[in-house]
Motif scaffolding. Structure first.
Motif, PDB file in Angstrom:
ATOM      1  N   ILE A   1       0.843  -1.204   0.000  1.00 22.01           N
ATOM      2  CA  ILE A   1       0.000   0.000   0.000  1.00 22.01           C
ATOM      3  C   ILE A   1       0.875   1.250   0.000  1.00 22.01           C
ATOM      4  O   ILE A   1       0.611   2.208  -0.741  1.00 22.01           O
ATOM      5  CB  ILE A   1      -0.959  -0.022   1.208  1.00 22.01           C
ATOM      6  N   THR A   2       1.924   1.218   0.803  1.00 22.76           N
ATOM      7  CA  THR A   2       2.823   2.374   0.872  1.00 22.76           C
ATOM      8  C   THR A   2       3.571   2.554  -0.447  1.00 22.76           C
ATOM      9  O   THR A   2       3.731   3.677  -0.921  1.00 22.76           O
ATOM     10  CB  THR A   2       3.802   2.235   2.046  1.00 22.76           C
ATOM     11  N   LEU A   3       4.020   1.450  -1.050  1.00 29.41           N
ATOM     12  CA  LEU A   3       4.691   1.531  -2.354  1.00 29.41           C
ATOM     13  C   LEU A   3       3.765   2.151  -3.390  1.00 29.41           C
ATOM     14  O   LEU A   3       4.191   2.996  -4.185  1.00 29.41           O
ATOM     15  CB  LEU A   3       5.157   0.150  -2.819  1.00 29.41           C
ATOM     16  N   ASP A   4       2.510   1.775  -3.370  1.00 28.94           N
ATOM     17  CA  ASP A   4       1.538   2.345  -4.298  1.00 28.94           C
ATOM     18  C   ASP A   4       1.471   3.866  -4.143  1.00 28.94           C
ATOM     19  O   ASP A   4       1.473   4.606  -5.131  1.00 28.94           O
ATOM     20  CB  ASP A   4       0.164   1.716  -4.068  1.00 28.94           C
ATOM     21  N   GLY A   5       1.456   4.345  -2.895  1.00 30.54           N
ATOM     22  CA  GLY A   5       1.438   5.793  -2.643  1.00 30.54           C
ATOM     23  C   GLY A   5       2.712   6.477  -3.118  1.00 30.54           C
ATOM     24  O   GLY A   5       2.661   7.567  -3.701  1.00 30.54           O
ATOM     25  N   ILE A   6       3.852   5.839  -2.883  1.00 27.79           N
ATOM     26  CA  ILE A   6       5.136   6.395  -3.334  1.00 27.79           C
ATOM     27  C   ILE A   6       5.126   6.528  -4.853  1.00 27.79           C
ATOM     28  O   ILE A   6       5.494   7.562  -5.408  1.00 27.79           O
ATOM     29  CB  ILE A   6       6.319   5.513  -2.882  1.00 27.79           C
ATOM     30  N   LEU A   7       4.713   5.462  -5.530  1.00 29.11           N
ATOM     31  CA  LEU A   7       4.702   5.480  -6.996  1.00 29.11           C
ATOM     32  C   LEU A   7       3.745   6.536  -7.536  1.00 29.11           C
ATOM     33  O   LEU A   7       4.050   7.206  -8.530  1.00 29.11           O
ATOM     34  CB  LEU A   7       4.358   4.095  -7.542  1.00 29.11           C
ATOM     35  N   LYS A   8       2.606   6.722  -6.882  1.00 31.78           N
ATOM     36  CA  LYS A   8       1.670   7.767  -7.321  1.00 31.78           C
ATOM     37  C   LYS A   8       2.312   9.139  -7.198  1.00 31.78           C
ATOM     38  O   LYS A   8       2.178   9.969  -8.098  1.00 31.78           O
ATOM     39  CB  LYS A   8       0.372   7.701  -6.514  1.00 31.78           C
ATOM     40  N   ARG A   9       3.025   9.376  -6.080  1.00 30.35           N
ATOM     41  CA  ARG A   9       3.717  10.668  -5.916  1.00 30.35           C
ATOM     42  C   ARG A   9       4.794  10.860  -6.976  1.00 30.35           C
ATOM     43  O   ARG A   9       5.075  11.986  -7.376  1.00 30.35           O
ATOM     44  CB  ARG A   9       4.323  10.781  -4.520  1.00 30.35           C
ATOM     45  N   LEU A  10       5.396   9.764  -7.419  1.00 31.04           N
ATOM     46  CA  LEU A  10       6.442   9.837  -8.453  1.00 31.04           C
ATOM     47  C   LEU A  10       5.857   9.766  -9.858  1.00 31.04           C
ATOM     48  O   LEU A  10       6.596   9.727 -10.834  1.00 31.04           O
ATOM     49  CB  LEU A  10       7.457   8.700  -8.254  1.00 31.04           C
ATOM     50  N   ASN A  11       4.513   9.716  -9.959  1.00 27.36           N
ATOM     51  CA  ASN A  11       3.824   9.579 -11.239  1.00 27.36           C
ATOM     52  C   ASN A  11       4.326   8.347 -11.994  1.00 27.36           C
ATOM     53  O   ASN A  11       4.654   8.403 -13.176  1.00 27.36           O
ATOM     54  CB  ASN A  11       3.982  10.843 -12.090  1.00 27.36           C
ATOM     55  N   ALA A  12       4.399   7.238 -11.282  1.00 26.53           N
ATOM     56  CA  ALA A  12       4.903   5.988 -11.845  1.00 26.53           C
ATOM     57  C   ALA A  12       3.937   4.854 -11.525  1.00 26.53           C
ATOM     58  O   ALA A  12       3.030   5.013 -10.710  1.00 26.53           O
ATOM     59  CB  ALA A  12       6.283   5.683 -11.258  1.00 26.53           C
ATOM     60  N   LYS A  13       4.135   3.728 -12.172  1.00 29.40           N
ATOM     61  CA  LYS A  13       3.326   2.542 -11.903  1.00 29.40           C
ATOM     62  C   LYS A  13       4.181   1.299 -12.139  1.00 29.40           C
ATOM     63  O   LYS A  13       5.210   1.357 -12.802  1.00 29.40           O
ATOM     64  CB  LYS A  13       2.088   2.496 -12.787  1.00 29.40           C
ATOM     65  N   ILE A  14       3.737   0.192 -11.573  1.00 28.98           N
ATOM     66  CA  ILE A  14       4.394  -1.085 -11.804  1.00 28.98           C
ATOM     67  C   ILE A  14       3.843  -1.655 -13.108  1.00 28.98           C
ATOM     68  O   ILE A  14       2.633  -1.696 -13.322  1.00 28.98           O
ATOM     69  CB  ILE A  14       4.143  -2.059 -10.628  1.00 28.98           C
ATOM     70  N   ASP A  15       4.748  -2.091 -13.986  1.00 27.77           N
ATOM     71  CA  ASP A  15       4.344  -2.626 -15.284  1.00 27.77           C
ATOM     72  C   ASP A  15       4.142  -4.135 -15.263  1.00 27.77           C
ATOM     73  O   ASP A  15       3.300  -4.664 -15.982  1.00 27.77           O
ATOM     74  CB  ASP A  15       5.397  -2.281 -16.339  1.00 27.77           C
ATOM     75  N   HIS A  16       4.973  -4.822 -14.478  1.00 23.21           N
ATOM     76  CA  HIS A  16       4.926  -6.280 -14.455  1.00 23.21           C
ATOM     77  C   HIS A  16       5.204  -6.780 -13.041  1.00 23.21           C
ATOM     78  O   HIS A  16       6.044  -6.213 -12.337  1.00 23.21           O
ATOM     79  CB  HIS A  16       5.992  -6.886 -15.380  1.00 23.21           C
ATOM     80  N   VAL A  17       4.516  -7.836 -12.654  1.00 18.27           N
ATOM     81  CA  VAL A  17       4.816  -8.546 -11.413  1.00 18.27           C
ATOM     82  C   VAL A  17       5.099  -9.990 -11.804  1.00 18.27           C
ATOM     83  O   VAL A  17       4.298 -10.617 -12.499  1.00 18.27           O
ATOM     84  CB  VAL A  17       3.653  -8.487 -10.404  1.00 18.27           C
TER      85      VAL A  17
END
Length: 156
Positions: A117-133
């Motif tokens: 959940i925290t990583l998701d918030g960090i990525l949103k602040r960085l305007n980024a997303k995870i492409d692959h898991v």
């Protein structure tokens, strides 16, 4: 497996979609000893992107003497898990460094729902997303064999 214009990886995905100048952000998860680190390093070299492992990240922060790194070092020296708050703080700083501009691979992070959940918030602040898991699965016997061969001795 293609029309001649794209090369494809083993999963059938056009390489240009993964490495053709696009930012690629990957999470690799799996049990300890499943081969996450080996695969992360291979993919990191293949796509010329940073590989971030929690252990390496914490050791680096400790060695350069950041406040959070020194706190993490105390936990590690006692053989204890570093609390999420410290790991996440160091990870957030790590994800702003220039070597992740082309993308990154997170090896074994996040490990908990709170970290995810925290990583998701960090990525949103960085305007980024995870492409692959990518989930690495290995037989229990294989994992036990691999882990039993690991040595943990600072003098060896």
């Amino acid at each position: 497996m293609g029309n001649g214009r794209n090369s494809y990886n083993v999963y059938g995905t056009p390489r240009s979609r993964i490495s053709g100048g696009l930012k690629t952000r990957i999470i690799i998860i799996g049990a300890p000893g499943s081969g996450k680190g080996t695969r992360a390093r291979t993919l990191g070299k293949m796509f010329n992107i940073a590989v971030i492992t929690v252990g390496d990240m914490l050791r680096e922060a400790a060695s350069i003497g950041t406040e959070q790194g020194l706190i993490a070092k105390d936990y590690m020296n006692r053989g204890e898990l570093v609390p999420d708050k410290i790991v996440i703080s160091i990870m957030e700083k790590r994800l702003t460094r220039t070597d992740v501009e082309r993308g990154f691979i997170l090896d074994g992070f996040p490990r908990s729902i709170k970290q995810a959940i925290t990583l998701d918030g960090i990525l949103k602040r960085l305007n980024a997303k995870i492409d692959h898991v990518i989930t690495i699965v290995a037989r229990s016997e294989t994992i036990v064999d691999r882990i039993s061969l690991r040595r943990i001795c600072p003098n060896c």
